[in-house]
Design an enzyme around this catalytic site. Structure first.
Site, mmCIF file in Angstrom:
data_model
loop_
_atom_site.group_PDB
_atom_site.id
_atom_site.type_symbol
_atom_site.label_atom_id
_atom_site.label_comp_id
_atom_site.label_asym_id
_atom_site.label_seq_id
_atom_site.Cartn_x
_atom_site.Cartn_y
_atom_site.Cartn_z
ATOM 1 N N ILE A 265 -18.283 2.016 -15.158
ATOM 2 C CA ILE A 265 -17.811 2.923 -14.285
ATOM 3 C C ILE A 265 -16.679 3.393 -15.016
ATOM 4 O O ILE A 265 -15.730 4.574 -14.438
ATOM 5 C CB ILE A 265 -17.750 2.056 -12.543
ATOM 6 C CG1 ILE A 265 -16.493 1.158 -12.985
ATOM 7 C CG2 ILE A 265 -18.268 2.447 -12.131
ATOM 8 C CD1 ILE A 265 -15.728 1.070 -11.489
ATOM 9 N N HIS A 439 -35.760 22.149 -45.143
ATOM 10 C CA HIS A 439 -36.563 22.481 -44.707
ATOM 11 C C HIS A 439 -37.672 21.542 -45.066
ATOM 12 O O HIS A 439 -37.478 20.680 -45.682
ATOM 13 C CB HIS A 439 -37.239 23.709 -44.777
ATOM 14 C CG HIS A 439 -38.199 24.489 -43.866
ATOM 15 N ND1 HIS A 439 -38.465 24.566 -42.859
ATOM 16 C CD2 HIS A 439 -39.853 23.807 -44.667
ATOM 17 C CE1 HIS A 439 -40.030 24.229 -42.736
ATOM 18 N NE2 HIS A 439 -40.428 24.254 -43.214
HETATM 19 P P1 NAI Z 1 -18.019 6.662 -18.187
HETATM 20 O O1 NAI Z 1 -16.419 6.724 -17.727
HETATM 21 O O2 NAI Z 1 -18.733 7.600 -19.072
HETATM 22 O O3 NAI Z 1 -18.757 6.787 -16.645
HETATM 23 C C1 NAI Z 1 -18.268 6.806 -16.053
HETATM 24 C C2 NAI Z 1 -19.736 6.732 -13.918
HETATM 25 O O4 NAI Z 1 -19.637 6.258 -12.974
HETATM 26 C C3 NAI Z 1 -19.054 8.135 -13.889
HETATM 27 O O5 NAI Z 1 -20.134 9.555 -13.820
HETATM 28 C C4 NAI Z 1 -18.400 8.121 -12.494
HETATM 29 O O6 NAI Z 1 -18.598 8.873 -11.327
HETATM 30 C C5 NAI Z 1 -18.887 7.025 -12.343
HETATM 31 N N1 NAI Z 1 -18.458 5.965 -10.907
HETATM 32 C C6 NAI Z 1 -17.486 5.256 -11.229
HETATM 33 N N2 NAI Z 1 -16.828 4.528 -10.254
HETATM 34 C C7 NAI Z 1 -18.074 4.896 -9.094
HETATM 35 C C8 NAI Z 1 -18.555 3.932 -8.016
HETATM 36 N N3 NAI Z 1 -17.837 2.932 -7.281
HETATM 37 N N4 NAI Z 1 -20.018 4.187 -8.257
HETATM 38 C C9 NAI Z 1 -20.799 4.673 -8.936
HETATM 39 N N5 NAI Z 1 -20.300 5.279 -9.611
HETATM 40 C C10 NAI Z 1 -18.954 4.984 -10.052
HETATM 41 O O7 NAI Z 1 -17.852 5.426 -18.424
HETATM 42 P P2 NAI Z 1 -18.665 4.056 -18.717
HETATM 43 O O8 NAI Z 1 -19.872 4.737 -18.927
HETATM 44 O O9 NAI Z 1 -18.418 3.023 -18.904
HETATM 45 O O10 NAI Z 1 -18.369 4.346 -20.738
HETATM 46 C C11 NAI Z 1 -16.861 3.817 -20.898
HETATM 47 C C12 NAI Z 1 -16.075 4.800 -22.324
HETATM 48 O O11 NAI Z 1 -16.664 4.255 -23.186
HETATM 49 C C13 NAI Z 1 -16.407 6.179 -21.894
HETATM 50 O O12 NAI Z 1 -15.288 6.892 -22.424
HETATM 51 C C14 NAI Z 1 -17.747 6.645 -22.837
HETATM 52 O O13 NAI Z 1 -17.205 7.833 -23.861
HETATM 53 C C15 NAI Z 1 -17.075 4.963 -24.248
HETATM 54 N N6 NAI Z 1 -18.478 4.391 -24.939
HETATM 55 C C16 NAI Z 1 -18.512 5.652 -25.654
HETATM 56 C C17 NAI Z 1 -20.227 5.591 -26.176
HETATM 57 C C18 NAI Z 1 -20.492 6.726 -27.187
HETATM 58 O O14 NAI Z 1 -19.940 7.773 -28.220
HETATM 59 N N7 NAI Z 1 -21.905 6.898 -27.061
HETATM 60 C C19 NAI Z 1 -21.532 4.930 -25.451
HETATM 61 C C20 NAI Z 1 -20.588 3.543 -24.673
HETATM 62 C C21 NAI Z 1 -19.649 4.275 -23.825
#
Ligand code: NAI
Length: 454
Positions: A265, A439
């Site tokens: 989250i 390409h």
């Molecule tokens: P996130 O901020 O991407 O997503 C969290 C989600 O949880 C949101 O959609 C929010 O609405 C939801 N949420 C919050 N509280 C909740 C609740 N009580 N019940 C249900 N839903 C709820 O956070 P996430 O996925 O934990 O990632 C953390 C960080 O790590 C992010 O900033 C992300 O950019 C980074 N990250 C980047 C990656 C990449 O670049 N590919 C891969 C993994 C993480």
């Protein structure tokens, strides 16, 4: 007195150390846990190793359409985790070697800033005091654990996981419920659904993938529902028990089966217990406040990476680290956050750079839009069966420059570099039309889209 002390050895910290050491500064890096930080040990790299195993398994298990059949394809989760551990070991050793090569002193302990001295600051670790002219704080972030009843107990008992524990899970569960449909939630949903787990995602908002352009996140949702992942959107999790997750939908209490529950989250900047108060570093909503050079309100004290809460991505941390080191060295440099790409390594992949359409509408900015199916690319057609990938361009009608590029489809994570470069260098659509793309590649969809643009 040292030239520079860096606190935290993740992507922000180790790259800052490497660049500063290379420039001849006397650098000390403190890392209390493992060099490489979350990215290398329990984030970007391990998750991509797992996702690649899922891709190989999917090809083996469902290759019929490409003329490939294999009897009884199996995935061995213990071997997947063992390979992940090997990849991580190699890369952590690489970081260690880079520190040595650039004459960085690495100290394996927690460092705490303890105050100012003439011409610099004091930092304590291993019961000793170190003095330094400048500090870069790169202490990263930790997974948020919500105050949901049962979450902490579940973490202790082992059936509730964060990004850390899930990447060591050496069994494939029957069922998994993912709390939060953001980046981590979707990547892990992608992995476990592919390898055979029944995955349910419970998300508070009415859409997945956070701030991702809505046309793209809706398409990703459609793809994932088709694959068999269940999404409960607009739902609030109210409790976690062994074997199930309780949630509320439209005022009604419901529950879903969950052998394991992943909490994804969001993350919280690590600003506690590093002595920020001893020198008066400002924080806002739990993150250190910085300017475009990564400088805090305190002279010669910088904060890079997740700890400043500006853009929680490893590659943003890399660039912030370089900008901070350039500034320390007296060179002019600054962050341009509008050209930082972001990627979700699901299958299909999602990649974006610049503004989403929703952001442009919210800011009242004029834009032209072009959505081109990936199927215009011969390579995409050759390699994808019934793919519905798209390339979406948002263009400033006045300057004819790209405002945003959003991709869903294979190789999106690699193609986005080109789009980011076009934005970073402020190329116009006419400039981009003159660029020769190899390409056949899927990236040609970008070229097609700029020509289709009215
Ligand atoms: P996130 O901020 O991407 O997503 C969290 C989600 O949880 C949101 O959609 C929010 O609405 C939801 N949420 C919050 N509280 C909740 C609740 N009580 N019940 C249900 N839903 C709820 O956070 P996430 O996925 O934990 O990632 C953390 C960080 O790590 C992010 O900033 C992300 O950019 C980074 N990250 C980047 C990656 C990449 O670049 N590919 C891969 C993994 C993480």
């Amino acid at each position: 007195m040292h030239d520079l002390i860096i606190i935290g050895g993740g992507p922000g910290g180790y790259l800052a150390a490497e660049r500063a050491g290379h420039a001849g500064l006397d650098v000390v890096l403190f890392e209390k846990n493992k060099l490489g930080g979350v990215c290398l040990n329990e984030g970007c790299i391990p998750s991509k190793t797992l996702l690649n195993s899922a891709k190989v398994f999917e090809h083996a298990a469902h290759g019929e359409v490409f003329g490939v059949t294999s009897e009884n394809a199996q995935i061995d989760q213990k071997k997947v985790i063992a390979r992940k551990n090997k990849v991580v070991r190699i890369l952590v050793a690489g970081v260690k070697a880079a520190m040595k090569k650039h004459n960085v002193t690495v100290i394996a302990d927690r460092a705490v800033i303890t105050g100012k001295v003439a011409g610099g600051y004091k930092v304590e670790a291993e019961g000793k005091t170190y003095e330094t002219k400048a500090i870069i704080i790169a202490t990263g972030s930790d997974a948020l654990v919500p105050p949901i009843p049962g979450a902490r107990e579940g973490l202790e008992a082992g059936y509730v996981l964060t990004n850390r524990e899930i990447l060591d899970l050496d069994v494939i569960p029957e069922t998994m419920t993912i709390v939060g449909g953001g980046v981590i939630g979707l990547e892990m949903a992608s992995y476990f659904q592919t390898v055979g787990t029944k995955v349910t995602v419970v998300e508070m908002l009415d859409h997945i993938a956070g701030a991702t352009d809505r046309e793209i996140s809706n398409l990703l949702l459609k793809n994932y529902e088709k694959k068999g992942i269940t999404f409960h959107l607009g739902c609030k999790v109210t409790g976690i028990e062994k074997g199930r997750v309780l949630y509320e939908q439209d005022g009604e209490q419901k529950s879903v089966e969950a052998e394991y529950t992943l909490l994804s989250i969001g993350r919280r900047a690590n600003t506690n217990l590093i002595g920020l108060e001893s020198i008066g570093v400002y924080t806002e909503r739990g993150a250190i406040v910085t300017d475009e050079q990564g400088l805090t309100n305190v002279p010669n004290v910088y904060a890079v990476g997740d700890v400043n809460g500006r853009c929680m991505l490893a590659h943003a941390a890399y660039r912030e680290a370089e900008v901070a080191v350039s500034t320390i060295l007296g060179k002019k440099d600054m962050m341009r956050y509008n050209a930082v790409p972001s990627v979700i390594y699901t299958n299909p992949e999602v990649a974006s750079v610049g503004f989403s359409e929703e952001e442009l509408i919210e800011k009242g900015m004029a834009y032209k839009k072009q959505v081109t199916p990936m199927s215009y690319s011969g390579r995409y057609q050759a390699e994808t069966d019934k793919g519905d990938g798209i390339c979406k361009l948002l263009v400033d009608p006045e300057t004819n420059r790209l405002l945003g590029v959003h991709l869903l489809g294979s190789y999106a994570s690699e193609i986005i570099l080109a789009a980011g470069t076009f934005i970073e260098t402020e190329m116009t659509v006419d400039d981009i039309r003159e660029v020769v793309f190899a390409h056949p590649t899927v990236s040609e969809v970008l070229r097609e889209a700029v020509f289709q643009l009215e």
